[in-house]
Design a protein around this motif. Structure first.
Motif, PDB file in Angstrom:
ATOM      1  N   ASN A   1       3.789   9.599  -8.078  1.00 30.82           N
ATOM      2  CA  ASN A   1       4.056   8.816  -6.872  1.00 30.82           C
ATOM      3  C   ASN A   1       5.219   7.847  -7.086  1.00 30.82           C
ATOM      4  O   ASN A   1       6.066   7.675  -6.201  1.00 30.82           O
TER       5      ASN A   1
ATOM      6  N   GLY B   1      -2.320   4.999   2.486  1.00 28.33           N
ATOM      7  CA  GLY B   1      -1.011   5.262   1.892  1.00 28.33           C
ATOM      8  C   GLY B   1      -0.456   6.612   2.306  1.00 28.33           C
ATOM      9  O   GLY B   1       0.740   6.741   2.589  1.00 28.33           O
TER      10      GLY B   1
ATOM     11  N   SER C   1       2.947   7.133   4.563  1.00 30.40           N
ATOM     12  CA  SER C   1       4.024   8.012   4.128  1.00 30.40           C
ATOM     13  C   SER C   1       4.364   9.042   5.193  1.00 30.40           C
ATOM     14  O   SER C   1       5.539   9.344   5.441  1.00 30.40           O
TER      15      SER C   1
ATOM     16  N   ASN D   1       5.788   0.087   4.120  1.00 32.35           N
ATOM     17  CA  ASN D   1       4.412   0.561   4.158  1.00 32.35           C
ATOM     18  C   ASN D   1       4.134   1.624   3.097  1.00 32.35           C
ATOM     19  O   ASN D   1       2.986   1.836   2.721  1.00 32.35           O
TER      20      ASN D   1
ATOM     21  N   THR E   1       4.896   1.477   0.010  1.00 30.75           N
ATOM     22  CA  THR E   1       4.410   0.801  -1.191  1.00 30.75           C
ATOM     23  C   THR E   1       3.272  -0.177  -0.899  1.00 30.75           C
ATOM     24  O   THR E   1       2.591  -0.612  -1.824  1.00 30.75           O
TER      25      THR E   1
ATOM     26  N   ALA F   1       0.288   0.221   0.409  1.00 34.22           N
ATOM     27  CA  ALA F   1      -1.024   0.694  -0.050  1.00 34.22           C
ATOM     28  C   ALA F   1      -1.088   0.684  -1.571  1.00 34.22           C
ATOM     29  O   ALA F   1      -2.135   0.361  -2.151  1.00 34.22           O
ATOM     30  N   CYS F   2       0.022   1.013  -2.225  1.00 31.07           N
ATOM     31  CA  CYS F   2       0.066   0.982  -3.695  1.00 31.07           C
ATOM     32  C   CYS F   2      -0.242  -0.433  -4.186  1.00 31.07           C
ATOM     33  O   CYS F   2      -1.081  -0.631  -5.076  1.00 31.07           O
TER      34      CYS F   2
END
Length: 140
Positions: free
Chosen positions: A41, A100, A104, A125, A127, A129-130
């Motif tokens: 990722n 995430g 994406s 957005n 990144t 969620a990461c």
């Protein structure tokens, strides 16, 4: 000098303080699968950012969807149960992952459509969620 030593000691002590993130106890095989996926990722994010910097929106959208979007879900379905991270995650952690994938796909749709302004607005957005997951959960 003594104050400097004390400050360095305090910083080192804080660095090794107990990790306050929630433990997500995954079996070792699932931990390894998740680690490999996260490394992939990060590489995909780098590729997307490089394409955005080169104004290659269509390609950035294609990479985002294929490697991070909803199309990338289910990578571990064919693995034995103990090697599949998703079923062992706390529900909220799994939900962050799903968010995430959706983020994406949303970015990918805007980028592939050539909507630069919308794609740029959605880019963080990818990144988000990461960051949310890595700040909330740990696997060791």
């Amino acid at each position: 000098m003594r104050a400097l030593v004390f400050a360095l000691f305090a910083l080192c002590t804080a660095a090794v303080a107990e990790d306050a993130r929630q433990l997500a106890p995954l079996p070792p095989a699932a931990q390894e699968a998740l680690r490999e996926e996260m490394l992939g990722n990060v590489a995909a994010l780098n590729e997307i950012l490089s394409l955005v910097a080169a104004e290659k929106w269509q390609e950035a959208g294609e990479v985002a969807e294929a490697k991070l979007g909803k199309s990338a879900m289910g990578k571990h379905r064919s693995k034995p149960f103990e090697a599949r991270p998703g079923p062992h995650m706390p529900p909220a952690m799994h939900g962050i992952g799903m968010d995430g994938h959706q983020a994406s796909s949303d970015f990918a749709a805007a980028a592939k459509a050539g909507d630069r302004a919308k794609a740029m607005a959605l880019l963080p957005n990818l990144t988000g969620a990461c960051v949310a997951c890595h700040y909330s959960y740990r696997i060791r």
